[in-house]
Structure formats: structure tokens, C-alpha cells
Design a protein around this motif. Structure first.
Motif, PDB file in Angstrom:
ATOM      1  N   ILE A  22       1.706 -25.052  41.008  1.00 46.32           N
ATOM      2  CA  ILE A  22       2.785 -25.238  41.986  1.00 46.32           C
ATOM      3  C   ILE A  22       2.227 -25.334  43.405  1.00 46.32           C
ATOM      4  O   ILE A  22       2.687 -26.150  44.213  1.00 46.32           O
ATOM      5  CB  ILE A  22       3.806 -24.090  41.865  1.00 46.32           C
ATOM      6  N   LEU A  23       1.211 -24.534  43.711  1.00 44.06           N
ATOM      7  CA  LEU A  23       0.596 -24.593  45.038  1.00 44.06           C
ATOM      8  C   LEU A  23      -0.115 -25.930  45.266  1.00 44.06           C
ATOM      9  O   LEU A  23      -0.090 -26.475  46.379  1.00 44.06           O
ATOM     10  CB  LEU A  23      -0.387 -23.434  45.226  1.00 44.06           C
ATOM     11  N   ASP A  24      -0.739 -26.459  44.218  1.00 49.14           N
ATOM     12  CA  ASP A  24      -1.378 -27.783  44.334  1.00 49.14           C
ATOM     13  C   ASP A  24      -0.337 -28.847  44.659  1.00 49.14           C
ATOM     14  O   ASP A  24      -0.583 -29.743  45.471  1.00 49.14           O
ATOM     15  CB  ASP A  24      -2.113 -28.131  43.038  1.00 49.14           C
ATOM     16  N   HIS A  25       0.828 -28.735  44.023  1.00 52.31           N
ATOM     17  CA  HIS A  25       1.916 -29.681  44.308  1.00 52.31           C
ATOM     18  C   HIS A  25       2.392 -29.526  45.752  1.00 52.31           C
ATOM     19  O   HIS A  25       2.617 -30.529  46.449  1.00 52.31           O
ATOM     20  CB  HIS A  25       3.079 -29.434  43.348  1.00 52.31           C
ATOM     21  N   ALA A  26       2.529 -28.282  46.206  1.00 51.54           N
ATOM     22  CA  ALA A  26       2.967 -28.034  47.587  1.00 51.54           C
ATOM     23  C   ALA A  26       1.954 -28.585  48.590  1.00 51.54           C
ATOM     24  O   ALA A  26       2.332 -29.125  49.635  1.00 51.54           O
ATOM     25  CB  ALA A  26       3.176 -26.533  47.802  1.00 51.54           C
ATOM     26  N   THR A  35      -3.236 -24.648  55.903  1.00 53.04           N
ATOM     27  CA  THR A  35      -4.091 -23.461  55.983  1.00 53.04           C
ATOM     28  C   THR A  35      -3.433 -22.265  55.309  1.00 53.04           C
ATOM     29  O   THR A  35      -4.081 -21.512  54.565  1.00 53.04           O
ATOM     30  CB  THR A  35      -4.398 -23.120  57.463  1.00 53.04           C
ATOM     31  N   VAL A  36      -2.138 -22.112  55.537  1.00 54.23           N
ATOM     32  CA  VAL A  36      -1.381 -21.011  54.917  1.00 54.23           C
ATOM     33  C   VAL A  36      -1.420 -21.143  53.394  1.00 54.23           C
ATOM     34  O   VAL A  36      -1.654 -20.164  52.672  1.00 54.23           O
ATOM     35  CB  VAL A  36       0.082 -21.003  55.417  1.00 54.23           C
ATOM     36  N   LEU A  37      -1.215 -22.367  52.906  1.00 57.32           N
ATOM     37  CA  LEU A  37      -1.207 -22.599  51.460  1.00 57.32           C
ATOM     38  C   LEU A  37      -2.582 -22.364  50.848  1.00 57.32           C
ATOM     39  O   LEU A  37      -2.697 -21.769  49.767  1.00 57.32           O
ATOM     40  CB  LEU A  37      -0.747 -24.027  51.156  1.00 57.32           C
ATOM     41  N   LEU A  38      -3.624 -22.840  51.499  1.00 55.75           N
ATOM     42  CA  LEU A  38      -4.975 -22.669  50.955  1.00 55.75           C
ATOM     43  C   LEU A  38      -5.368 -21.199  50.887  1.00 55.75           C
ATOM     44  O   LEU A  38      -5.996 -20.753  49.921  1.00 55.75           O
ATOM     45  CB  LEU A  38      -5.982 -23.447  51.803  1.00 55.75           C
TER      46      LEU A  38
END
Length: 457
Positions: A22-26, A35-38
């Protein structure tokens, strides 16, 4: 559309491997700060033991890799190496035809003590159970899902501990989802749900607490999104199954007042209303049960028993609560963007827009005596000819009574008055939902009061 992103809410109820997808999709969507997502991804990659990806992500951020990452990786590799020797004995045992057959037969009538007695003569030892649990976790962590699945399949009928059996089922469900074996996953999910219901029963001496039951059901609903929304099967069928499973749209289920999952949505994970609303809208023109689910959802929105709002719920509120069709059409345009950005809904946008358009104009037709074809064509960006054809299809599918005045460019609606019986039935449908919300609120207040009392003591 970052304000409508619910990635953070979903991550609270998913396994680390699922969260990473899901994070990869985001990250691909680019709606949330990269940066927040990584940095969030590093946390879940580390928890999932994906150390190579952890190091690569630190490099993407331009940051130095912390020394403890290398230490944790070394510790993880040594742990797996130590398990290898123990698992060889397990692998040899469960490859014997007699043991394979005994496990298969035992699933018909699960009796751990009888099964253990039967396979002990072939070399089974009780300490193998812990080894199998550890091995399944280790193989899952290195993405050897088939091997993990096999260990968990063999383990479940061998343990009499309800907690371990429940854990084994959760493990098998995670494995089937990651392998994208969604039909098998559905079967495991049904068994898991049955186990949760049995353990939550007051008649069960080893029952789990009401709070834990709510969390287990919340997790089950979230994991089921992979099964029902990402399956290659006919989308309408799968989404209908999703509604039937959790909202109990079948008449026989409604009579039994099976509202446990509605209570979970209202008290634990109100963001899940997005998926139930979307499924109900998409399937509404194809089955009457979806219309019933849609009514329940609208009641939750109207009575504010669900504290969540996004363009999808706002669309329903505009149509069925405020009868503001202009606003509904505005929300529909925003819905397209929201669905395209949502990990589970991205493949359903076209169906949603078509179904939602029909719902909006069906409601519009039911409260107006005449509808301008030009008005419809402008709102749907269609030519007058296509708009007229679209209206005819809508009238036929929605069983509306109308006639088209082509010379005037209007559709004249012929309304049938609603019977007293239908009026009374409609007004009492929300009683179970209101009751469930009231009971949940009382339960929360009681638990808070009890907690304060214990702290004071």
C-alpha cells in the motif's frame, strides 16, 4: 487529494507485508510527502525483516544506514540458520505419506490428542509445534509463502490451544493473500471468522474479551479488502459477496439481526464505510440486496453513527439526505480522483461513476414530475441523443414509470404513491443501527468508568 487519503488508517489493521504494498502505491500516487512515506516505509520494512530494502530506502533518502540495521540483519540470518536443522526433522516427518494422510483426514474432525497419538509412531515430538510456528514466521519473513503455508496447514490440527490455532489461521490468511490465491483465502477467512465468533461466545470458557473481538473483526474486514476488491473474478460478484459477508444484506441474515460488523465500523474503523458505500453503489443496479445495504449506509450517515466523511459519503448524503443533486454531481467528479488514488478502489472507477450517475438521476426522477433532457446531457457531458438513450435505460433498469415528450425535450414522470406499509417499514429500518450505536456507547462508557475505578483503587 491528500485530505482524503486513508493510508494511515488502513495501516493500523494490516500485516507489514500488506502495508508495504500500500505504501508503494501511495509513493506512486505522489499525493503525500515522499520523505514522510519513505520514513514510514523503513519502519515497516524493518518490522518485516526486509533488510536489503531497508538499506536501499535509506539510500533513496540520502541518509546513512544506522549500524543497528546491520546488527539486526545478522541476528535475523543467524536465527534462520539455527532453525534450518530443527526444520529438517519436521520436513522429513511431514513428507511421509502416512502423516500427510493423517493430517488431511484430521481436518474433518479436529482432535489434536488423537492425531498426535497417531503420528507419534512416525517420529512426531510435541516440541516440534514451537519449531513449526517459528519456521512459518521465518519463511513468511523471507517471502517463502508456500513453505510457510504448508507448515501452518500441518500445525493447526495438532494444537488444542485456541490462541495458537487462531494465530495459525491468521498466518494462513496472510500467506494466501500475499500469494494472491484469493479463493483459498476466502475459505480460510470463513474458518477464521467462525473461530472468532466461537471464542467470543459467552458460552466458551476460553472466550476472548469484547475489546479483542472488536479488533479481530476490524482486522478481518481490512484483510478481506484484498480478497473482494483485488480478485480477478467478476467484480460485481465479489463486491456483492463483500456486502453480504459483512453487512448481511440477505433477508435471512437481517431477520437474525446480525449487526456485529456494523458495530465495528461505527466504533473502531469508521473509514471502512468508504468501501461498503463504494461496493453498494457499484452493485446497486444489479441486485436489490445492494439497495438495502445502501439504505443502511445512508442511515448511518444521516444519524451520524459513523464519524467519517469523504466525497463518496458526501455524495450519498447530498442525494438521499439533502436532495442536493448539483452538489452530488460535484462530489462525483471528486470521487473519480479519490477512487483512482485508493489502493483497493483504483480498478473500479469507471463502474462507480456510471452506477453513481444512475443513482443520482434515479433519485432526481423520483422527486420531479418532469426532467429536461438538455439538463441531463449537460450534467453528464453527453449529446442530447445519448442522454435520451441513457435516460430510457435508467427508467427501465430502475422500474420507473415515465414517458418521453420528444417534441418538448422532457421526460414526464408518472409517480405511484408509496403505500402506508412501505412508509412504516422504511421508518423502522434504522432501529437496529441506532440500538447497536447506543449499546456500543454504553459499553465504552462502562469500560471507562471501570478503568477509572481500578486506577482510583
Amino acid at each position: 487529494m491528500a485530505q482524503y487519503d486513508i493510508t494511515a488508517e488502513l495501516c493500523n489493521y494490516l500485516d507489514n507485508h500488506m502495508i508495504i504494498a500500500i505504501l508503494d502505491h501511495a509513493l506512486d500516487q505522489g499525493t503525500i510527502d515522499q520523505t514522510v512515506l519513505l520514513k514510514a516505509k523503513i519502519k515497516f520494512l524493518e518490522a518485516a525483516k526486509f533488510f536489503d530494502e531497508v538499506k536501499a530506502t535509506y539510500e533513496d533518502l540520502g541518509e546513512e544506514i544506522p549500524e543497528d540495521i546491520f546488527l539486526k540483519e545478522q541476528e535475523f540470518n543467524e536465527h534462520n540458520k539455527s532453525l534450518t536443522a530443527e526444520l529438517e526433522e519436521v520436513k522429513e516427518l511431514f513428507s511421509k505419506p502416512e502423516v500427510i494422510n493423517a493430517i488431511k483426514v484430521s481436518y474433518n474432525t479436529i482432535d489434536p490428542s488423537a492425531l498426535i497419538e497417531e503420528i507419534t509412531e512416525f517420529g512426531f515430538k510435541t516440541e516440534m509445534l514451537d519449531t513449526m510456528f517459528k519456521g512459518a514466521r521465518a519463511f513468511y519473513d523471507v517471502e517463502k509463502y508456500d513453505t510457510a503455508d504448508n507448515l501452518l496447514y500441518n500445525l493447526r490440527p495438532l494444537t488444542s490451544d485456541p490462541g495458537k490455532r487462531l494465530s495459525a489461521l491468521w498466518g494462513r490468511l496472510a500467506v494466501e493473500i500475499m500469494l494472491e490465491k484469493f479463493e483459498s483465502a476466502k475459505g480460510v477467512m470463513d474458518i477464521l471468522e467462525s473461530n472468532i465468533r466461537e471464542l467470543s461466545s459467552s458460552k466458551n470458557k476460553r472466550s476472548i474479551s469484547p475489546g479483542k473481538t472488536l479488533k479481530q473483526r476490524a482486522w478481518l474486514m481490512h484483510w478481506s479488502l484484498f480478497i473482494f476488491f483485488l480478485s480477478d473474478q467478476t467484480q460485481t460478484t465479489k463486491l456483492s459477496d463483500f456486502l453480504d459477508h459483512f453487512m448481511h444484506t440477505k433477508p435471512q441474515d437481517r431477520l437474525q439481526d446480525k449487526t456485529e460488523y456494523v458495530g465495528v465500523i461505527q466504533t473502531v474503523c469508521p473509514h471502512m464505510i468508504r468501501y461498503f458505500a463504494s461496493a453498494a453503489i457499484i452493485t446497486s443496479s444489479k441486485r436489490t440486496d445492494s439497495r438495502e445495504a445502501l439504505k443502511d449506509i445512508v442511515r448511518m450517515i444521516r444519524h451520524k453513527t459513523v464519524e467519517f466523511s469523504d466525497p463518496i459519503t458526501s455524495l450519498l448524503e447530498s442525494v438521499y439526505v439533502h436532495f442536493d443533486f448539483e452538489k452530488a454531481l460535484e462530489q462525483l467528479k471528486i470521487c473519480e480522483t479519490v477512487l483512482d488514488a485508493d489502493f483497493f478502489l483504483k480498478g473500479h472507477t469507471t463502474e462507480f461513476v456510471e452506477a453513481a450517475s444512475k443513482l443520482i438521476f434515479e433519485a432526481y426522477c423520483r422527486i420531479h414530475s418532469s426532467i429536461s433532457i438538455k439538463f441531463v446531457s449537460e450534467r453528464l457531458d453527453k449529446s442530447p441523443e445519448n442522454a435520451e438513450k441513457w435516460i430510457v435505460d435508467l427508467i427501465q433498469s430502475a422500474t420507473l414509470s415515465a414517458r418521453i415528450e420528444q417534441t418538448e425535450g422532457y421526460v414526464k414522470m408518472l409517480h405511484d404513491p408509496q403505500s402506508t406499509y412501505d412508509q412504516v417499514l422504511e421508518s423502522t429500518r434504522s432501529i437496529p443501527i441506532k440500538t447497536r450505536a447506543l449499546l456500543d456507547n454504553i459499553g465504552r462508557m462502562s469500560r471507562k468508568a471501570y478503568q477509572k475505578k481500578r486506577e482510583a483503587a
